[in-house]
Design a protein around this motif. Sequence first.
Motif, PDB file in Angstrom:
ATOM      1  N   ARG A   1       0.892  -1.250   0.088  1.00  0.00           N
ATOM      2  CA  ARG A   1       0.042   0.164   0.012  1.00  0.00           C
ATOM      3  C   ARG A   1       0.922   1.262  -0.129  1.00  0.00           C
ATOM      4  NH1 ARG A   1      -5.387  -0.979   3.546  1.00  0.00           N
ATOM      5  NH2 ARG A   1      -5.814  -3.104   3.029  1.00  0.00           N
ATOM      6  N   MET A   2       1.962   1.072   0.803  1.00  0.00           N
ATOM      7  CA  MET A   2       2.974   2.415   0.733  1.00  0.00           C
ATOM      8  C   MET A   2       3.563   2.620  -0.535  1.00  0.00           C
ATOM      9  SD  MET A   2       6.557   3.258   1.980  1.00  0.00           S
ATOM     10  CE  MET A   2       6.928   2.131   0.728  1.00  0.00           C
ATOM     11  N   GLU A   3       3.902   1.453  -1.155  1.00  0.00           N
ATOM     12  CA  GLU A   3       4.651   1.271  -2.532  1.00  0.00           C
ATOM     13  C   GLU A   3       4.008   1.875  -3.730  1.00  0.00           C
ATOM     14  OE1 GLU A   3       5.903  -2.539  -2.701  1.00  0.00           O
ATOM     15  OE2 GLU A   3       7.649  -2.190  -1.292  1.00  0.00           O
ATOM     16  N   SER A   4       2.496   1.754  -3.451  1.00  0.00           N
ATOM     17  CA  SER A   4       1.777   2.282  -4.508  1.00  0.00           C
ATOM     18  C   SER A   4       1.096   3.768  -4.243  1.00  0.00           C
ATOM     19  CB  SER A   4       0.621   1.405  -4.714  1.00  0.00           C
ATOM     20  OG  SER A   4      -0.256   1.262  -3.605  1.00  0.00           O
ATOM     21  N   ALA A   5       1.395   4.145  -3.118  1.00  0.00           N
ATOM     22  CA  ALA A   5       0.893   5.816  -2.753  1.00  0.00           C
ATOM     23  C   ALA A   5       1.839   6.599  -3.052  1.00  0.00           C
ATOM     24  CB  ALA A   5       1.018   5.708  -0.949  1.00  0.00           C
ATOM     25  N   ILE A   6       1.195   7.842  -3.324  1.00  0.00           N
ATOM     26  CA  ILE A   6       1.684   9.133  -3.945  1.00  0.00           C
ATOM     27  C   ILE A   6       1.976  10.214  -2.721  1.00  0.00           C
ATOM     28  CG2 ILE A   6       1.846  11.091  -5.693  1.00  0.00           C
ATOM     29  CD1 ILE A   6       2.240   8.119  -6.694  1.00  0.00           C
ATOM     30  N   ASN A   7       3.209  10.734  -2.843  1.00  0.00           N
ATOM     31  CA  ASN A   7       3.450  11.785  -1.854  1.00  0.00           C
ATOM     32  C   ASN A   7       2.662  13.121  -2.316  1.00  0.00           C
ATOM     33  OD1 ASN A   7       4.537  14.478  -0.728  1.00  0.00           O
ATOM     34  ND2 ASN A   7       6.198  12.753   0.031  1.00  0.00           N
ATOM     35  N   LYS A   8       1.834  13.568  -1.906  1.00  0.00           N
ATOM     36  CA  LYS A   8       1.022  14.696  -1.977  1.00  0.00           C
ATOM     37  C   LYS A   8       1.539  15.932  -2.115  1.00  0.00           C
ATOM     38  CE  LYS A   8      -0.443  16.059   2.691  1.00  0.00           C
ATOM     39  NZ  LYS A   8      -1.639  16.321   3.545  1.00  0.00           N
ATOM     40  N   TYR A   9       2.793  16.139  -1.631  1.00  0.00           N
ATOM     41  CA  TYR A   9       3.790  17.225  -1.934  1.00  0.00           C
ATOM     42  C   TYR A   9       4.545  17.093  -3.042  1.00  0.00           C
ATOM     43  CZ  TYR A   9       2.086  18.342   2.877  1.00  0.00           C
ATOM     44  OH  TYR A   9       1.421  18.448   4.059  1.00  0.00           O
ATOM     45  N   THR A  10       5.070  15.862  -3.289  1.00  0.00           N
ATOM     46  CA  THR A  10       6.038  15.979  -4.526  1.00  0.00           C
ATOM     47  C   THR A  10       5.544  15.170  -5.725  1.00  0.00           C
ATOM     48  OG1 THR A  10       6.761  13.593  -3.964  1.00  0.00           O
ATOM     49  CG2 THR A  10       8.003  15.572  -2.806  1.00  0.00           C
ATOM     50  N   GLY A  11       4.499  14.558  -5.571  1.00  0.00           N
ATOM     51  CA  GLY A  11       3.804  13.692  -6.683  1.00  0.00           C
ATOM     52  C   GLY A  11       4.556  12.363  -6.898  1.00  0.00           C
ATOM     53  N   LEU A  12       5.468  12.079  -6.154  1.00  0.00           N
ATOM     54  CA  LEU A  12       6.384  10.948  -6.233  1.00  0.00           C
ATOM     55  C   LEU A  12       5.996   9.807  -5.377  1.00  0.00           C
ATOM     56  CD1 LEU A  12       9.880  12.570  -6.558  1.00  0.00           C
ATOM     57  CD2 LEU A  12       8.547  11.864  -8.264  1.00  0.00           C
ATOM     58  N   GLY A  13       6.717   8.905  -5.488  1.00  0.00           N
ATOM     59  CA  GLY A  13       6.284   7.602  -4.501  1.00  0.00           C
ATOM     60  C   GLY A  13       6.391   8.002  -2.812  1.00  0.00           C
ATOM     61  N   LEU A  14       6.134   7.485  -1.894  1.00  0.00           N
ATOM     62  CA  LEU A  14       6.544   7.658  -0.530  1.00  0.00           C
ATOM     63  C   LEU A  14       7.794   6.956  -0.374  1.00  0.00           C
ATOM     64  CD1 LEU A  14       3.204   6.901   1.246  1.00  0.00           C
ATOM     65  CD2 LEU A  14       4.302   9.269   0.569  1.00  0.00           C
ATOM     66  N   ASP A  15       8.651   7.248   0.660  1.00  0.00           N
ATOM     67  CA  ASP A  15      10.099   6.942   0.974  1.00  0.00           C
ATOM     68  C   ASP A  15       9.667   5.854   1.826  1.00  0.00           C
ATOM     69  OD1 ASP A  15      11.643   8.461  -0.359  1.00  0.00           O
ATOM     70  OD2 ASP A  15      11.710  10.033   1.179  1.00  0.00           O
ATOM     71  N   PRO A  16      10.130   4.692   1.932  1.00  0.00           N
ATOM     72  CA  PRO A  16      10.045   3.732   3.251  1.00  0.00           C
ATOM     73  C   PRO A  16      10.147   4.241   4.456  1.00  0.00           C
ATOM     74  CG  PRO A  16      11.983   3.059   1.635  1.00  0.00           C
ATOM     75  CD  PRO A  16      11.642   4.340   1.286  1.00  0.00           C
ATOM     76  N   VAL A  17       9.785   3.687   5.318  1.00  0.00           N
ATOM     77  CA  VAL A  17       9.902   3.944   7.057  1.00  0.00           C
ATOM     78  C   VAL A  17      11.209   3.702   7.160  1.00  0.00           C
ATOM     79  CG1 VAL A  17       9.116   3.373   9.331  1.00  0.00           C
ATOM     80  CG2 VAL A  17       7.376   3.820   7.556  1.00  0.00           C
ATOM     81  N   ARG A  18      11.987   4.611   7.609  1.00  0.00           N
ATOM     82  CA  ARG A  18      13.226   4.497   8.010  1.00  0.00           C
ATOM     83  C   ARG A  18      13.711   4.682   9.531  1.00  0.00           C
ATOM     84  NH1 ARG A  18      13.714   8.995   3.604  1.00  0.00           N
ATOM     85  NH2 ARG A  18      13.139  10.037   5.402  1.00  0.00           N
ATOM     86  N   LEU A  19      14.764   3.973   9.906  1.00  0.00           N
ATOM     87  CA  LEU A  19      15.431   4.089  10.908  1.00  0.00           C
ATOM     88  C   LEU A  19      16.793   4.090  10.352  1.00  0.00           C
ATOM     89  CD1 LEU A  19      14.057   1.300  13.282  1.00  0.00           C
ATOM     90  CD2 LEU A  19      13.395   3.751  13.326  1.00  0.00           C
ATOM     91  N   THR A  20      17.593   5.430  10.898  1.00  0.00           N
ATOM     92  CA  THR A  20      18.737   5.552  10.141  1.00  0.00           C
ATOM     93  C   THR A  20      19.944   6.006  11.352  1.00  0.00           C
ATOM     94  OG1 THR A  20      17.789   6.537   8.366  1.00  0.00           O
ATOM     95  CG2 THR A  20      20.073   7.003   8.506  1.00  0.00           C
ATOM     96  N   ALA A  21      21.179   5.194  11.013  1.00  0.00           N
ATOM     97  CA  ALA A  21      22.288   5.747  11.811  1.00  0.00           C
ATOM     98  C   ALA A  21      23.354   6.323  11.114  1.00  0.00           C
ATOM     99  CB  ALA A  21      22.726   4.403  12.271  1.00  0.00           C
ATOM    100  N   VAL A  22      23.975   7.526  11.549  1.00  0.00           N
ATOM    101  CA  VAL A  22      24.734   8.207  10.803  1.00  0.00           C
ATOM    102  C   VAL A  22      25.929   8.718  11.678  1.00  0.00           C
ATOM    103  CG1 VAL A  22      22.780   9.496   9.497  1.00  0.00           C
ATOM    104  CG2 VAL A  22      23.819  10.343  11.469  1.00  0.00           C
ATOM    105  N   PHE A  23      27.130   8.709  10.969  1.00  0.00           N
ATOM    106  CA  PHE A  23      28.231   9.205  11.629  1.00  0.00           C
ATOM    107  C   PHE A  23      28.952  10.055  10.604  1.00  0.00           C
ATOM    108  CE2 PHE A  23      32.598   7.830  13.487  1.00  0.00           C
ATOM    109  CZ  PHE A  23      32.751   9.253  14.039  1.00  0.00           C
ATOM    110  N   PRO A  24      28.426  11.340  10.373  1.00  0.00           N
ATOM    111  CA  PRO A  24      28.986  12.164   9.514  1.00  0.00           C
ATOM    112  C   PRO A  24      30.473  12.701   9.629  1.00  0.00           C
ATOM    113  CG  PRO A  24      26.794  12.995  10.119  1.00  0.00           C
ATOM    114  CD  PRO A  24      27.373  11.919  11.178  1.00  0.00           C
ATOM    115  N   ALA A  25      31.305  12.881   8.733  1.00  0.00           N
ATOM    116  CA  ALA A  25      32.344  13.772   8.797  1.00  0.00           C
ATOM    117  C   ALA A  25      32.398  14.686   9.676  1.00  0.00           C
ATOM    118  CB  ALA A  25      32.944  13.943   7.271  1.00  0.00           C
TER     119      ALA A  25
END
Length: 184
Positions: free
Chosen positions: A94-118
């Motif tokens: 259902r998420m993969e077929s949905a459209i983002n109302k702001y961009t007109g593109l598909g939705l990003d996955p639900v994410r948990l992100t770990a970062v260690f920037p320079a």
Amino acid sequence: MKQNPDTTLWMSRVQDTLRHLEDLRHDTYEGARSRTDREAVFRRAFDLVTPVAIRVLSDIDEWLLGGEGTIETKPPHDDGAGGLKGGWTITWPRMESAINKYTGLGLDPVRLTAVFPAGWTHGHFERPHAGFPADVTAWPMQITTEEDAERQEPVLRVIAETELHERIYQASGDWQLTQPLSES
């Protein structure tokens, strides 16, 4: 003073903040000084917390997606700017077929992100704000043991719930993006 579960949880989270501040005072990441050694700490933290992140996303799948979710892990890799980034995602039909109302593109996955920037002292869990790529909310990744990793579960649950809510909102408030189990 008798501690209730809420106080115990808070006190365990305070440990992470104190370790975070210690890192900042000494310009280290859990005792590691060189960037190479800090990256090794970050990669180990990522590996330790992976079962917790997968459990959090699996719960979303079970309770809100009817078991239709696909969970993926992307180990730390070059972020293109001299840092490291890794994470865990969940998608569902259902998420993969949905459209983002702001961009007109598909939705990003639900994410948990770990970062260690320079240039950063140590790794963090990140939650970017929708529509504002330069603005992020971050929680320190003070993880060197399985116990430390388990203590991150409330943080990861908050991030995952926020991410899910954001996808529902981006899909024109489509509460049918999920399919919670019926209460019987």
